[in-house]
Motif scaffolding. Structure first.
Motif, PDB file in Angstrom:
ATOM      1  N   ASP A 260      51.992  42.807  41.801  1.00  0.00           N
ATOM      2  CA  ASP A 260      51.370  43.287  40.558  1.00  0.00           C
ATOM      3  C   ASP A 260      50.583  44.564  40.845  1.00  0.00           C
ATOM      4  O   ASP A 260      49.566  44.529  41.548  1.00  0.00           O
ATOM      5  N   GLU A 261      51.040  45.684  40.307  1.00  0.00           N
ATOM      6  CA  GLU A 261      50.383  46.971  40.581  1.00  0.00           C
ATOM      7  C   GLU A 261      48.969  47.030  40.019  1.00  0.00           C
ATOM      8  O   GLU A 261      48.195  47.917  40.378  1.00  0.00           O
ATOM      9  N   ASN A 262      48.623  46.082  39.135  1.00  0.00           N
ATOM     10  CA  ASN A 262      47.272  46.054  38.582  1.00  0.00           C
ATOM     11  C   ASN A 262      46.353  45.078  39.318  1.00  0.00           C
ATOM     12  O   ASN A 262      45.239  44.810  38.861  1.00  0.00           O
ATOM     13  N   VAL A 263      46.818  44.541  40.442  1.00  0.00           N
ATOM     14  CA  VAL A 263      45.982  43.644  41.253  1.00  0.00           C
ATOM     15  C   VAL A 263      45.964  44.170  42.689  1.00  0.00           C
ATOM     16  O   VAL A 263      46.988  44.200  43.360  1.00  0.00           O
ATOM     17  N   SER A 264      44.798  44.624  43.145  1.00  0.00           N
ATOM     18  CA  SER A 264      44.687  45.116  44.521  1.00  0.00           C
ATOM     19  C   SER A 264      44.221  44.023  45.470  1.00  0.00           C
ATOM     20  O   SER A 264      44.457  44.096  46.684  1.00  0.00           O
ATOM     21  N   HIS A 265      43.567  42.984  44.929  1.00  0.00           N
ATOM     22  CA  HIS A 265      43.090  41.888  45.782  1.00  0.00           C
ATOM     23  C   HIS A 265      42.886  40.645  44.921  1.00  0.00           C
ATOM     24  O   HIS A 265      42.402  40.737  43.789  1.00  0.00           O
ATOM     25  N   PHE A 266      43.262  39.504  45.479  1.00  0.00           N
ATOM     26  CA  PHE A 266      43.045  38.225  44.794  1.00  0.00           C
ATOM     27  C   PHE A 266      42.534  37.228  45.818  1.00  0.00           C
ATOM     28  O   PHE A 266      43.084  37.118  46.917  1.00  0.00           O
ATOM     29  N   GLU A 267      41.481  36.504  45.453  1.00  0.00           N
ATOM     30  CA  GLU A 267      40.973  35.479  46.369  1.00  0.00           C
ATOM     31  C   GLU A 267      40.418  34.292  45.584  1.00  0.00           C
ATOM     32  O   GLU A 267      39.954  34.441  44.440  1.00  0.00           O
ATOM     33  N   VAL A 268      40.513  33.125  46.189  1.00  0.00           N
ATOM     34  CA  VAL A 268      39.899  31.926  45.630  1.00  0.00           C
ATOM     35  C   VAL A 268      38.508  31.808  46.229  1.00  0.00           C
ATOM     36  O   VAL A 268      38.352  31.690  47.451  1.00  0.00           O
ATOM     37  N   ILE A 269      37.493  31.876  45.385  1.00  0.00           N
ATOM     38  CA  ILE A 269      36.102  31.797  45.841  1.00  0.00           C
ATOM     39  C   ILE A 269      35.691  30.342  46.068  1.00  0.00           C
ATOM     40  O   ILE A 269      34.997  30.007  47.016  1.00  0.00           O
ATOM     41  N   GLN A 270      36.137  29.485  45.160  1.00  0.00           N
ATOM     42  CA  GLN A 270      35.806  28.061  45.254  1.00  0.00           C
ATOM     43  C   GLN A 270      36.984  27.251  44.739  1.00  0.00           C
ATOM     44  O   GLN A 270      37.410  27.429  43.600  1.00  0.00           O
ATOM     45  N   SER A 271      37.504  26.374  45.588  1.00  0.00           N
ATOM     46  CA  SER A 271      38.583  25.481  45.186  1.00  0.00           C
ATOM     47  C   SER A 271      37.967  24.136  44.838  1.00  0.00           C
ATOM     48  O   SER A 271      37.333  23.496  45.673  1.00  0.00           O
TER      49      SER A 271
END
Length: 212
Positions: free
Chosen positions: A80-91
């Motif tokens: 996705d060119e509109n997402v530079s980083h994705f992370e789960v902060i709390q599962s």
């Protein structure tokens, strides 16, 4: 974040997004092409628009879901060119989490990098549909970061729907209503989202095809 509060928020946003899915009234088409339709109507959540995208993706729902799921192991930042980083902060559970998504500059850098912190809930329905449902939340371990304007996603999500008789196709219906914050001309925002959503479908199709 308290798990019970997150679950309550998740269920509430899932109900809203399902209502968006079922309500056909008031939508105005703003972009069509390559089998994808993008429409909008005024948001009741903030002084902006709620956008709706719909199109067929060539690939079974499970593969499409692997590309867009808002959970650990998501492939989103790869395609996705509109997402530079994705992370789960709390599962919190295997279907409920708090996420941080960062976006690059856009619209010839008129829109600077943003980040968004959301509670996200995954729902599965009897007809095989899988949905993601998210809305903005504050989280103590993720205050605003230097270099990013903190934006706010109001109730949003995607539905990966099976196509009857077509096991290798998915009807993807997506809803976005994002407050980008900052001092952006309304014209920039209104022209960015339809183009961005059309690009989302095109890049998703490429990603699903690569998984084969």
């Amino acid at each position: 974040m308290d798990g019970a509060l997150a679950a309550q928020m998740g269920e509430a946003v899932a109900e809203k997004v399902l209502r968006y899915r079922r309500d056909r009234s008031g939508w105005k088409i703003c972009q069509e092409g390559n089998g994808v339709s993008v429409s909008w109507r005024p948001s009741v959540e903030f002084p902006g628009n709620l956008y709706r995208g719909e199109g067929i993706v060539n690939g079974p729902p499970e593969k499409v879901w692997d590309c867009i799921k808002p959970l650990a192991g998501s492939l989103r930042e790869q395609w996705d060119e509109n997402v530079s980083h994705f992370e789960v902060i709390q599962s919190i559970t295997d279907t409920l989490c708090v996420t941080r998504t960062a976006t690059p500059s856009a619209a010839m850098k008129l829109i600077s990098p943003r980040d968004f912190v959301d509670v996200a809930l995954v729902k599965k329905y009897e007809d095989g549909t899988i949905s993601s449902n998210a809305t903005n939340v504050e989280h103590p371990s993720c205050p605003p970061k230097p270099g990013y304007v903190r934006g706010f996603n109001h109730p949003c999500g995607c539905f990966c729907e099976p196509v009857p008789g077509e096991p290798n196709k998915t009807n993807l219906v997506a809803f976005f209503q994002t407050d980008l914050s900052g001092y952006l001309p309304r014209s920039v925002v209104d022209s960015f989202f339809p183009r961005s959503m059309a690009g989302f479908y095109a890049n998703l199709q490429k990603a699903v095809t690569k998984l084969d």
